[in-house]
Structure formats: structure tokens, C-alpha cells
Design a protein around this motif. Structure first.
Motif, short mmCIF file in Angstrom:
data_model
loop_
_atom_site.label_atom_id
_atom_site.label_comp_id
_atom_site.label_asym_id
_atom_site.label_seq_id
_atom_site.Cartn_x
_atom_site.Cartn_y
_atom_site.Cartn_z
N PRO A 294 0.88 -1.11 -0.01
CA PRO A 294 0.03 0.26 -0.10
C PRO A 294 0.89 1.29 -0.22
CG PRO A 294 0.01 -1.09 2.20
CD PRO A 294 0.62 -1.93 1.25
N LEU A 295 2.25 1.14 0.50
CA LEU A 295 2.93 2.14 0.46
C LEU A 295 3.34 2.71 -0.93
CD1 LEU A 295 5.57 1.22 3.31
CD2 LEU A 295 3.55 2.73 3.39
N ALA A 296 2.97 1.86 -2.02
CA ALA A 296 3.42 2.15 -3.30
C ALA A 296 2.18 2.64 -4.21
CB ALA A 296 4.03 0.94 -4.07
N SER A 297 1.06 2.54 -3.67
CA SER A 297 -0.06 3.19 -4.35
C SER A 297 -0.24 4.43 -4.20
CB SER A 297 -1.47 2.05 -3.73
OG SER A 297 -2.54 2.71 -4.53
N PRO A 298 -0.53 5.30 -5.56
CA PRO A 298 -1.12 6.81 -5.28
C PRO A 298 -2.30 6.79 -4.92
CG PRO A 298 -1.15 5.84 -7.68
CD PRO A 298 -0.29 4.80 -6.82
N TRP A 299 -2.79 8.04 -4.23
CA TRP A 299 -3.69 8.18 -3.22
C TRP A 299 -5.09 7.89 -4.32
CZ3 TRP A 299 -6.49 7.24 0.63
CH2 TRP A 299 -7.24 7.92 1.10
N PHE A 300 -4.97 8.45 -5.37
CA PHE A 300 -6.35 8.29 -6.27
C PHE A 300 -6.54 6.92 -6.67
CE2 PHE A 300 -3.13 8.22 -9.76
CZ PHE A 300 -3.76 7.37 -10.58
N ALA A 301 -5.42 6.14 -6.77
CA ALA A 301 -5.71 4.71 -7.14
C ALA A 301 -6.26 4.06 -5.85
CB ALA A 301 -4.40 4.21 -7.48
N THR A 302 -5.66 4.29 -4.73
CA THR A 302 -6.26 3.69 -3.44
C THR A 302 -7.78 4.08 -3.23
OG1 THR A 302 -4.00 4.13 -2.45
CG2 THR A 302 -5.82 3.45 -0.90
N VAL A 303 -8.11 5.18 -3.59
CA VAL A 303 -9.47 5.80 -3.42
C VAL A 303 -10.38 4.70 -4.30
CG1 VAL A 303 -11.17 7.46 -3.82
CG2 VAL A 303 -8.92 7.81 -2.56
N ASN A 304 -10.01 4.77 -5.57
CA ASN A 304 -10.54 3.79 -6.66
C ASN A 304 -10.81 2.50 -6.23
OD1 ASN A 304 -11.67 5.14 -9.43
ND2 ASN A 304 -9.59 6.11 -8.71
N ILE A 305 -9.79 1.82 -5.72
CA ILE A 305 -9.75 0.54 -5.10
C ILE A 305 -10.69 0.31 -3.94
CG2 ILE A 305 -8.41 -1.36 -4.04
CD1 ILE A 305 -6.27 -0.64 -5.85
N ALA A 306 -10.46 1.54 -2.91
CA ALA A 306 -11.62 1.26 -1.72
C ALA A 306 -12.95 1.36 -2.17
CB ALA A 306 -11.00 2.42 -1.03
N LEU A 307 -13.22 2.30 -3.29
CA LEU A 307 -14.72 2.57 -3.62
C LEU A 307 -15.01 1.04 -4.21
CD1 LEU A 307 -14.70 5.92 -5.00
CD2 LEU A 307 -15.71 5.18 -2.97
N GLY A 308 -14.30 0.42 -5.06
CA GLY A 308 -14.72 -0.84 -5.61
C GLY A 308 -14.80 -1.92 -4.59
N PHE A 309 -13.88 -1.93 -3.72
CA PHE A 309 -13.86 -2.67 -2.64
C PHE A 309 -15.47 -2.69 -1.69
CE2 PHE A 309 -13.24 -3.67 2.12
CZ PHE A 309 -13.30 -4.83 2.13
N MET A 310 -15.80 -1.35 -1.39
CA MET A 310 -16.99 -1.05 -0.38
C MET A 310 -18.16 -1.50 -1.45
SD MET A 310 -15.93 2.10 1.89
CE MET A 310 -15.06 3.08 0.70
N LEU A 311 -18.03 -1.02 -2.49
CA LEU A 311 -19.43 -1.14 -3.34
C LEU A 311 -19.64 -3.00 -3.64
CD1 LEU A 311 -21.47 -0.39 -5.56
CD2 LEU A 311 -19.69 -0.71 -7.13
N MET A 312 -18.48 -3.58 -3.65
CA MET A 312 -18.76 -5.02 -3.84
C MET A 312 -19.16 -5.80 -2.53
SD MET A 312 -18.56 -7.70 -5.80
CE MET A 312 -18.47 -9.39 -5.45
N THR A 313 -18.36 -5.28 -1.54
CA THR A 313 -18.27 -6.04 -0.28
C THR A 313 -19.40 -5.43 0.83
OG1 THR A 313 -15.79 -6.28 -0.18
CG2 THR A 313 -16.97 -6.96 1.51
#
Length: 783
Positions: A294-313
Motif C-alpha cells: 500500500p506504500l506504493a499506491s498513489p492516493w487516487f488509485a487507493t480511493v478507486n480500489i477502496a470504492l470498488g471494494f466497498m461497493l462489492m463487499t
């Protein structure tokens, strides 16, 4: 003390550097009169070449082979574990710097066979950047898992069928080298043109510069080497707790503690078998297993993945479960299992005949195969991700892609980097052609001669190779050119002592975003054409999909060598040797573990809390049953229970169009363009085998690093962020191997409440009336 000794030797080597006058790095300021037409490349890549630097040295061979062997061994070792940590080549790229300088400071400078043809020395001078690049190329070969070993695991461990070591070795080697052939054929189009700029490589170029430019110790702070060694030591020491003494640190699912007898609470709170609400992992392997650091992920990409995870889960999965879509309550809310209509584990061996082919009469008796609704929805999201990637690239980058694609095939002016590389002896085209033809011939031979083991006919090999040949060039162009969304970050990143680390996080997610995978397409094609043969399906997927992935990785390395002015024939040698070494070590490690770990991958027989649960191989096996043994027609087609999931191909195509129209309607709202539908849909493609705690912990650390530390402690973040990531990976890896060798092989175990890595035993229980599953409430009374 260790830090001081190493730093002293490194300083001694640096002083020798300065005293000799020959080790000052070449100037990195670009020539005003000529540079790359790509702004990001012009800002990052030097336009000079010091051809006097020794490249093929004893240090390069020693450290390169060591890096390749270690990364291959560690990545394969961890692949079978519950949290399959992936050690990246950037960790090796950082770690070998003090080792290279230590060797330069201590090895003898004696010249052997002086004046003869075979004259050489173990120490040709200070450790230089070109040696470092070749070592990293070796490490790149060991970084990725050899995908063909999934076939070995599935056949030997799950289907309980014979597969000889020789056949496994040939399949592993041919799948790896096949990509090398595709890369050689396409390199003139994807490496030499300036338009093919491969943004991912600018990460490593920047890091090379940061590591080799002279670094002064900051006032009151630590150098990168000091920080790496301290962080490595702490990570090494800490992992004894989640790795042995207190495995529950892998997933602290506290909600289950308050409601120990509630199925609902366990389903919601379990980090490993449920939705993971509130679950936290204090184990770096559970944080970085599937999404990498997670230290290697830009913040906008982290937000996209977080949104996708929360939408699904937290939206789709619970709604689908409590609405009982696809009989969801009959099965666990989160599982990678294969079930009967009564919620019991499906007996796959009962529907396989003696020829390792599906017995349709037995299948009719057993009934249709079912999967958990969460598993079904991840397939739906993978369908959507595939079409969303294509539409997203066409809408947002289609014009640039078309212009740059045309420039590949048109007469073009060489840029400065191609001009510099033309001074070296080139690799003849026929070398790659011979490798490609020999590899295809060997593949057809082994598939035909050992058809009883591999099942794939000769035409299947040719069809897989045809798909790979067709897709390598367009996917390569997409990967090499369409990451324009990151351009502003490169432009704003001035060359500085920590620019390499600053730029790393801005590009780490690119390949995930923009490179479409062919695994779904290859499974679909061979599943419809040749159903009933699971090993044939797996082989077709590996030859058709992984060879493209390997080819893209080789092309990326070619471009890295192009930027760093590595002689092409030396690059060819390093890549080929690294690929062969990696395949041998990966296969040898997997074979050793299958022989030494009792009941590896068999969750029914493994002791509670065992780390050898092989989540990735379970899902690969599931896919071979779904797509190969039974076939997509009886799962997702007109004869299947999950046919409506095919509508997600359309959903994936429409979603980027909506974002594109919103972007056009509100051009001043720049945040809209950062909504990347392929990332949203692809966020949970790894679930399963990834679990909720892998995501929740990853998102939290990504927020702390990418938002808080990056925004408020920028200089510390730029100097130490990625070094910390590599140190955490390396320290954990070495302690995990040490624990297995010293305790695991001797079967020295601890048994107490903290040994359960989750503590939510009821999370896998169904909630439908009348469904009785072992270990769940009411089962013993019913029995």
C-alpha cells in the motif's frame, strides 16, 4: 553496529570513487539541442552514455543470480501460504546497493590471466549503475510467479493425478520462454520508437538515479541504507509474532469476540471468511499479499480500489445474500468452494472418468455445480472489468493511442536514446525467431507425446499461440502509451535526491489499470471448443495468456535497458538466463514443498491455523473445474445457472461511457476523470483468494502513507517511503523461511486461542433453513 560497519565500508568505497576521478556519474542534465519528444522521458532519463563502465562483472553475476534465486524461492514459498506475499524486484533493487558497494570495497582488484584472451578481475572498480540495472533484470525474472506451476499444483494436489517432473519442467520452461519470443518479434515496434515510452520504467530509472547520485546524510536523520537496514531488522524480528507466536494478528476480527454464537456477527466481522467489518491485520503479509504494498499506491488509485471494494463487499454482496440471489443463503457468504444444491462440498472426483474427462452421466446424477454468490459476483466484475478496460482506453486515450500506433509503423526519426543504443552490437532478429519456433515445436511435442497428462491437442497449442501473437502487439502498445493520466505527476516531479521515490507511487498501479488480461477470454474459448478436459483448459490459458504477460514484461525490461544504455546482447543474455533460472527455482521449490509439507493445500486435513492453505491454487483449481471440466456452457451459458452474469460484459462497457459523458459535461470537475472504472471493477477480482482483511488493512495503510504522510511529511515520504516497503517485505520473508526451516519442518507448533488467525468459526455457515453443514449450529442435533 552492523549498520555502522556497512556504512563505513560504503563510505570508503565512495571516497575511492571520488579519488579515482573515473567514477563520477555522467551528467544527467539533458542536452538542450536534443532530447526525447516525450516530456516525462525528457525529465527523467539522462541523454548521455558512459560506455567505459564495466557491465558484465563478477558482482553482476553474483548479485544478479542471488537476487533471481532468492526472489524465485521466496515468491514460490509464499505462494502456497494463506497470505501469499510477493517480494518485488524493487526490494532487490534497493537491497543490492550496499552489497554491491561492499563487494567493491572489499574484493581483490587482482587481474587474473593478465594479457590473455580470458583476462578478468573480480573488482573492476566502483559499483556502477549499469551493473545495477542488469542485477535488477535478473530480479525481475524472479519476481513473478511461474504461472504454469498452478497446473502442477492442481493436477497433483487437487485432482490427485500423476504429472512427472520432466513434463512439469518442460511446461514451465516453454511457457516462460514463449513470451521471450513474442517480445523479440515485437521489440522493433515497442522498444525503439520514442512514442513507446513505457511509463512504468521511469519509476526504476528515477530510483536508479536516486540510489547512485551521491547522498548526504540529512541533519538529524538517516541515509537510505541505514534506514533500510534498521527497518529490515525490525520487520525480521516482528514477524515472529504473527508468523508463529500470535497468528491472530493476521486478522483481528473483534466483532466475533463479542458475539461468539452469532452466525450473522461472524459473517459480518470475519476478516478471512466474511465481510471483514472492523477486521484489522497487524501482519505485513496480510496487508500486502494480493494488492502489493500500500506504500506504493498513489492516493487516487487507493480511493478507486477502496470504492470498488466497498461497493462489492458492503453493498452488492450483502444485498445479494439477504435477497437470496442464486440461493445465496444455502452457501457461505464468502467462499471459494464448489458446492451441491444442498450446500455440501461438491465431490469433483465422482464426475471424472478414468480418462480424466468429465462423466456427464455422473454429473447429471450429482446435479449442477454451485458457487457462493460472492464468488459469482467476482466473476461478474471480472467480465465487466474486461470490457470496461477496452472502452475506457478507447474513450479517454483512443486518439493518442491511434496516433502513437500509426507512428510505430511509419517512417520515424530516431530519438537520442535510440541513436545512442545503435552504437552497440544489436541482437539479430533470427535469434528470437529461432527461440520462438523451437519453443512452439517443443510445446507441440510435449503436449502430443504426453497427451495423457496434458490433454491439450496440437491444434490447441497453435490456437493459443495464435491468440498470443495477435494480442501481444496491441496490448504492448496500450501498456506502453496510454498512461497519460499520470503525466501531470511526472511533470510536477522535479529531479531531486528523492525524485525516484516520489515518482514510484505515481506509476505503481498503471499495469493494473491499463493492461487487459486474457485469462477470461482464453478460458471461455477453449471451454466452449474443448469442454470436459480440465488440464487442457489450464494449459491453453497458460500458453495463450501468460505468454503475452511474459512478453510484455520482457519488452518492459528491453525498454529499461534501452533507457539505461545496456548493450542489447548483454540484456538478451541476462533475460534469458534469468528466465531459465527462475523457472527451475520456482518448480524446484514447489516440488520440495509438496513433498515436505504434509497435506499441503488440503484444508480438510491440515491442522487448524496452518498457513499452507494455498488460496491462489484453490481458485485456479476451481477455474479449471468451472471452465475446463464442466465447461462454461453448463455454468454461464444456456445450460447454466449463472447465465445472467454475462450481462456484466455490457455493464462494463457502459460504465466508462457514463464517466466520459460526465467529464465532457463538467470539464472543470477534474476529479471525475480520476474515476477509473477498470480499477473499480477490478478492485475485487482477487477476492477470492484475497479476503476482506487484506483490503481493509491495505486501504488504511494506503491512506496513512498516500494521503497523510505524503501531504504533511513530503520530504520524509520521498526519501524513505518505498525503502520502508522493501525492508518490510524482505524482513518478513527471511523470518518466515527461518521459522519454517527451524520449527515448521520439525512440526513444533503452539496451540492456544491466539493460534487461530481469525477466530470466527461460524462465518462459513449457511443460513438457509434445512441446510446442515459440519461445524455449524444444529448439525450435531440433526445427525
Amino acid at each position: 553496529m552492523v549498520v555502522g560497519v556497512v556504512e563505513g565500508l560504503v563510505q570508503k568505497e565512495a571516497e575511492q570513487h571520488d579519488a579515482s576521478g573515473s567514477t563520477t556519474p555522467p551528467p544527467y542534465e539533458p542536452y538542450e539541442e536534443e532530447n526525447s519528444p516525450i516530456e516525462q522521458v525528457a525529465l527523467t532519463v539522462p541523454v548521455t552514455d558512459d560506455r567505459t563502465l564495466p557491465v558484465v562483472t563478477f558482482r553482476m553475476w553474483t548479485l544478479g543470480t542471488l537476487a533471481c534465486v532468492l526472489l524465485s524461492f521466496l515468491n514460490q514459498f509464499f505462494w502456497y501460504r494463506r497470505e501469499p506475499l510477493s517480494i518485488t524486484s524493487i526490494s532487490a533493487q534497493i537491497a543490492v546497493v550496499p552489497l554491491g558497494r561492499l563487494m567493491a570495497a572489499t574484493l581483490t582488484k587482482r587481474v587474473f590471466f593478465e594479457g590473455r584472451k580470458w583476462e578478468f578481475t573480480l573488482n573492476p572498480g566502483p559499483f556502477n549503475v549499469k551493473e545495477h540495472v542488469l542485477i535488477t533484470i535478473f530480479a525481475n525474472a524472479g519476481e513473478g510467479n511461474v504461472y504454469a506451476i498452478h497446473i502442477v499444483s492442481a493436477v497433483k494436489l487437487f485432482y490427485k493425478r500423476d504429472l512427472t517432473f520432466f513434463v512439469a519442467l518442460v511446461v514451465a520452461l516453454t511457457t516462460q520462454v514463449l513470451g521471450f519470443g513474442w517480445a523479440g518479434v515485437c521489440r522493433r515496434f515497442l522498444v525503439e520508437p520514442a512514442a513507446m515510452w513505457w511509463p512504468q520504467n521511469l519509476v526504476q530509472v528515477s530510483l536508479f538515479r536516486a540510489l547512485h547520485e551521491k547522498e548526504e546524510r540529512p541533519k538529524g536523520g538517516l541515509t537510505r541504507n541505514q534506514f533500510f537496514l534498521i527497518a529490515f531488522t525490525c520487520s525480521f524480528a516482528y514477524y515472529v509474532f504473527p508468523g508463529y507466536l500470535f497468528p491472530m494478528l493476521t486478522s483481528l476480527s473483534w466483532l466475533c469476540w463479542f458475539f461468539p454464537n452469532s452466525i450473522l456477527a461472524h459473517q459480518l466481522g470475519s476478516g478471512l471468511r466474511g465481510l471483514g467489518i472492523g477486521a484489522l491485520g497487524f501482519d505485513w503479509s496480510s496487508i500486502s499479499s494480493y494488492l502489493r504494498s500500500p506504500l506504493a499506491s498513489p492516493w487516487f488509485a487507493t480511493v478507486n480500489i477502496a470504492l470498488g471494494f466497498m461497493l462489492m463487499t458492503y453493498v452488492i454482496a450483502p444485498v445479494a445474500y439477504w435477497l437470496n440471489i442464486y440461493n445465496a443463503k444455502t452457501f457461505p457468504i464468502f467462499s471459494d468452494g464448489l458446492f451441491t444444491s444442498a450446500g455440501q462440498n461438491y465431490n469433483i472426483t465422482s464426475i471424472i472418468d478414468e480418462n480424466f474427462h468429465i462423466d456427464f452421466e455422473a454429473y447429471d446424477r450429482e446435479g449442477p455445480l454451485y458457487i457462493s454468490t460472492f464468488f459469482a459476483m467476482t466473476y461478474a466484475f471480472s467480465f465487466a472489468c474486461l470490457t470496461a478496460t477496452i472502452v475506457h482506453v478507447l474513450l479517454f486515450h483512443g486518439r493518442e493511442l491511434w496516433q502513437q500506433s500509426k507512428s510505430v509503423f511509419q517512417e520515424r526519426k530516431m530519438d537520442i536514446h535510440t541513436k545512442l543504443m545503435r552504437k552497440y552490437k544489436q541482437v539479430p532478429e533470427w535469434w528470437f525467431t529461432c527461440i520462438l519456433l523451437l519453443n512452439i515445436t517443443a510445446t507441440i511435442f510435449v503436449c502430443e507425446y504426453y497427451k495423457d497428462q496434458l490433454q491439450l491437442p496440437w491444434w490447441g497449442v497453435l490456437l493459443a499461440c495464435g491468440l498470443a501473437a495477435f494480442f501481444t502487439l496491441p496490448i504492448g502498445v496500450i501498456t506502453a502509451t496510454t498512461n497519460q493520466v499520470l503525466a501531470p505527476f511526472f511533470s510536477s516531479c522535479a529531479i531531486s535526491p528523492y525524485c525516484g521515490d516520489l515518482c514510484i507511487v505515481r506509476v505503481a498501479i498503471l499495469l493494473l489499470q491499463k493492461t487487459p488480461g486474457l485469462n477470461v477470454i482464453t478460458e471461455y474459448i477453449i471451454g466452449y471448443i474443448y469442454p470436459g478436459y480440465p488440464v487442457a483448459n489450464m494449459c491453453f490459458k497458460v500458453y495463450g495468456y501468460i505468454s503475452v504477460k511474459q512478453g510484455i514484461a520482457f519488452l518492459q525490461d528491453f525498454k529499461l535497458g534501452h533507457y539505461m544504455k545496456i548493450p542489447p546482447r548483454t540484456m538478451f543474455m541476462a533475460q534469458l538466463v534469468g528466465t531459465l533460472v527462475s523457472a527451475l527455482v520456482h518448480l524446484g521449490t514447489s516440488w520440495w514443498l509438496m513433498d515436505t509439507v504434509p497435506d499441503i493445500c488440503d484444508r480438510a486435513l491440515l491442522p487448524p491455523g496452518s498457513p499452507w492453505t494455498c488460496p491462489g491454487d484453490h481458485v485456479f483449481y476451481d477455474a479449471s473445474v468451472i471452465w475446463g471440466l464442466i465447461g462454461p456452457r453448463r455454468i454461464f451459458g444456456d445450460l447454466g445457472y449463472y447465465s445472467t452474469i454475462n450481462w456484466f460484459f455490457l455493464v462494463g462497457a457502459i460504465a466508462p461511457l457514463i464517466v466520459f459523458l460526465l467529464h465532457k459535461a463538467f470539464p472543470n470537475q477534474h476529479w471525475i476523470r480520476l474515476i477509473t472504472m477498470p480499477v473499480l471493477f477490478g478492485a475485487t477480482i482477487n477476492m477470492p483468494p484475497a479476503t476482506a482483511v487484506n483490503y481493509t488493512s491495505w486501504i488504511i495503510i494506503g491512506f496513512v502513507s498516500g494521503f497523510i504522510v505524503y501531504r504533511y511529511y513530503r520530504e520524509w515520504w520521498g526519501r524513505h517511503n518505498y525503502v520502508l516497503s522493501g525492508a518490510l517485505d524482505a524482513g518478513l520473508a527471511f523470518m518466515a523461511v527461518l521459522l519454517y526451516l527451524c520449527l515448521g519442518m520439525q512440526h513444533v507448533d503452539l496451540s492456544w486461542w491466539g493460534s487461530d488467525p481469525d477466530g470466527c468459526p461460524l462465518a462459513s455457515c449457511p443460513t438457509a433453513d434445512g441446510i446442515m453443514v459440519s461445524g455449524c449450529p444444529g448439525y450435531m442435533r440433526q445427525v
